[in-house]
Write a protein that holds these residues in place. Structure first.
Motif, PDB file in Angstrom:
ATOM      1  N   GLY A 271       0.804  -1.230   0.000  1.00 49.33           N
ATOM      2  CA  GLY A 271       0.000   0.000   0.000  1.00 49.33           C
ATOM      3  C   GLY A 271       0.830   1.269   0.000  1.00 49.33           C
ATOM      4  N   ARG A 272       2.132   1.137   0.255  1.00 47.41           N
ATOM      5  CA  ARG A 272       2.997   2.322   0.266  1.00 47.41           C
ATOM      6  C   ARG A 272       3.783   2.422  -1.029  1.00 47.41           C
ATOM      7  N   GLN A 273       4.379   3.597  -1.258  1.00 49.73           N
ATOM      8  CA  GLN A 273       5.277   3.825  -2.398  1.00 49.73           C
ATOM      9  C   GLN A 273       4.629   3.374  -3.716  1.00 49.73           C
ATOM     10  N   ARG A 274       3.359   3.744  -3.895  1.00 51.89           N
ATOM     11  CA  ARG A 274       2.636   3.275  -5.085  1.00 51.89           C
ATOM     12  C   ARG A 274       3.238   3.795  -6.381  1.00 51.89           C
ATOM     13  N   LEU A 275       3.535   5.105  -6.403  1.00 53.47           N
ATOM     14  CA  LEU A 275       4.105   5.656  -7.639  1.00 53.47           C
ATOM     15  C   LEU A 275       5.468   5.008  -7.910  1.00 53.47           C
ATOM     16  N   GLU A 276       6.260   4.852  -6.838  1.00 54.42           N
ATOM     17  CA  GLU A 276       7.583   4.243  -7.008  1.00 54.42           C
ATOM     18  C   GLU A 276       7.460   2.841  -7.608  1.00 54.42           C
TER      19      GLU A 276
END
Ligand code: GLC
Length: 441
Positions: A271-276
């Protein structure tokens, strides 16, 4: 093998899953601005907008500095000389590969590893252990700073999980590790993200550089902001500039497709760093692997028995993909023989599909930051870019320029994307110089 019509349908559905049209770009810019605003106000936002307590250099900075660079699987220790005329020279550099056990072990072991690196460097290059040295620490993770030489790690990214570091001041952890190694002549005078180092490096010689971007293992950007617009900044509210680290890899108002979700689900930071996870070098190979597996399962690529070669997570790296985009046979790189021309072309096509979306998202994120600074695109902006995707992946930089052109027409010429190699080494030294006030009078 399926009939042509079915194959065409497979490809067009894959292409539409990964499409990122001009309309998507416009929506992203609107959402980006909303998140930037909230982040600067200290409200909940997927963009942390971290003030970095440093300004751009004047170009007059000078002196010799040590830099310690931790940002991915390599640790580097460097000695950098600044000549106060825009010249920066790396006079020595040592590289150490960080073992997986250290990345995922106890935080103390990780910082001991860093201190060992500094010790070996000083010894190897004949440094006087009684003479004092300033060291700048490039730590390329999300850090909430309260001063130039202190900052708390908010959360690990890029697969790091070392325990007991999140929520702690990483400069203190490093200073304690140096003391444990009996290194008493080195003080950590500046802490910086790699984006900041990259901006410092370019703006040392180019005053129109007001933004930098990293497109490597991870992706992120920083830009020069007016302190009056940083609503959460509690220092004196005068009209000064301060660099803000966006931590844009975590931007989450972007639609994920089924492959993005499968990739995310198997990470340590779901759920984190989606764009990355859609853009950076750590993940593009993995996206391609998931597509390839899916195609094998549906009988549109290779043979079922070839599946096991690609079974292991991250078996395909972005470097494999980049070489495929450049025309090399990706399957031969895995020892697969008797691959058809169709299979080979399919691999090239997948590498283009995945990287084209990544580049268009990265270009749009740049457009968002530039229009935040200068809505009417009235000034010229140099954007310093560092990272292997931008420099080496065939077609990546062209795809970034294309979306800028689609968004701004001729005015896109006001935005220059310019490579800034080794910002995390040289830039750290410039930050240490700014901090020490050492400059030509
Ligand atoms: C990750 C980190 C960020 C860094 C970027 C590029 O996104 O969180 O701090 O700048 O990678 O290395």
């Amino acid at each position: 093998m399926k009939c042509d019509a079915q194959t065409r349908e497979e490809w067009s559905s894959l292409e539409s899953l990964f499409s990122f049209a001009r309309m998507d770009a416009r929506n992203l810019i609107t959402c980006f601005h909303e998140e930037m605003k909230r982040g600067l106000a200290g409200e909940s936002s997927s963009l942390k907008m971290l003030p970095c307590f440093v300004n751009r250099p004047t170009g007059l900075e000078e002196g010799s500095f040590l830099a310690l660079d931790l940002g991915g699987t390599n640790l580097r220790v460097l000695a950098v000389e600044l000549d106060s005329r825009g010249g920066a020279n790396i006079s020595a550099v040592d590289r150490f590969i960080i073992p997986a056990s250290v990345m995922h072990g106890r935080g103390e072991e990780l910082f001991d590893f860093l201190a060992d690196g500094v010790f070996l460097f000083l010894e190897k290059h004949g440094y006087n252990l009684h003479q004092h040295h300033d060291l700048a620490f490039t730590f390329s993770f999300p850090v909430e700073q309260s001063a130039l030489n202190s900052g708390i790690l908010l959360n690990w990214t890029k697969g790091f999980t070392a325990s007991g570091v999140e929520g702690k001041d990483v400069v203190t952890l490093l200073a304690e590790a140096l003391i444990r190694k009996n290194i008493k002549n080195v003080s950590v005078t500046a802490l910086a993200n790699d984006t900041i180092g990259t901006l410092m490096t370019k703006s040392y010689t180019d005053a129109s550089c007001d933004m930098s971007v990293i497109l490597g293992t991870g992706t992120n950007a920083c830009y020069s902001e007016n302190t009056r617009r940083i609503a959460k900044y509690t220092g004196s509210g005068d009209d000064r500039e301060m660099i803000v680290n966006l931590e844009w890899g975590n931007f989450d108002r972007i639609e994920m497709n089924s492959y993005d979700r499968a990739l995310d689900h198997a990470t340590r930071n779901i759920g984190r760093q989606r764009l990355e996870k859609m853009v950076s070098g750590m993940y593009l190979g993995e996206l391609a692997r998931l597509i390839i597996l899916d195609m094998i399962d549906r009988g549109c690529l290779l043979k079922k028995k070839d599946r096991q070669i690609f079974d292991r997570g991250y078996a395909i790296t972005t470097e494999h993909l980049s070489r495929a985009a450049g025309g090399e046979d990706i399957f031969a790189q895995f020892g697969l023989e008797n691959v058809t021309d169709y299979d080979r072309e399919a691999a090239v096509r997948i590498s283009h599909i995945v990287s084209k979306r990544a580049a268009r998202i990265a270009g749009t994120a740049i457009a968002s930051v530039i229009t935040w600074m200068d809505a009417g695109l009235e000034r010229h902006h140099t954007v310093a870019v560092d990272g292997s995707l931008f420099e080496k992946y065939p077609g990546f930089s062209t795809n970034m320029l294309n979306i800028l052109q689609e968004l701004f027409g001729d005015s896109a010429g006001k935005i220059a994307l310019s490579t800034a190699a080794d910002g995390s080494g040289i830039g750290a030294a410039i930050i240490a110089a700014v901090a020490s006030g050492r400059r030509r009078q």
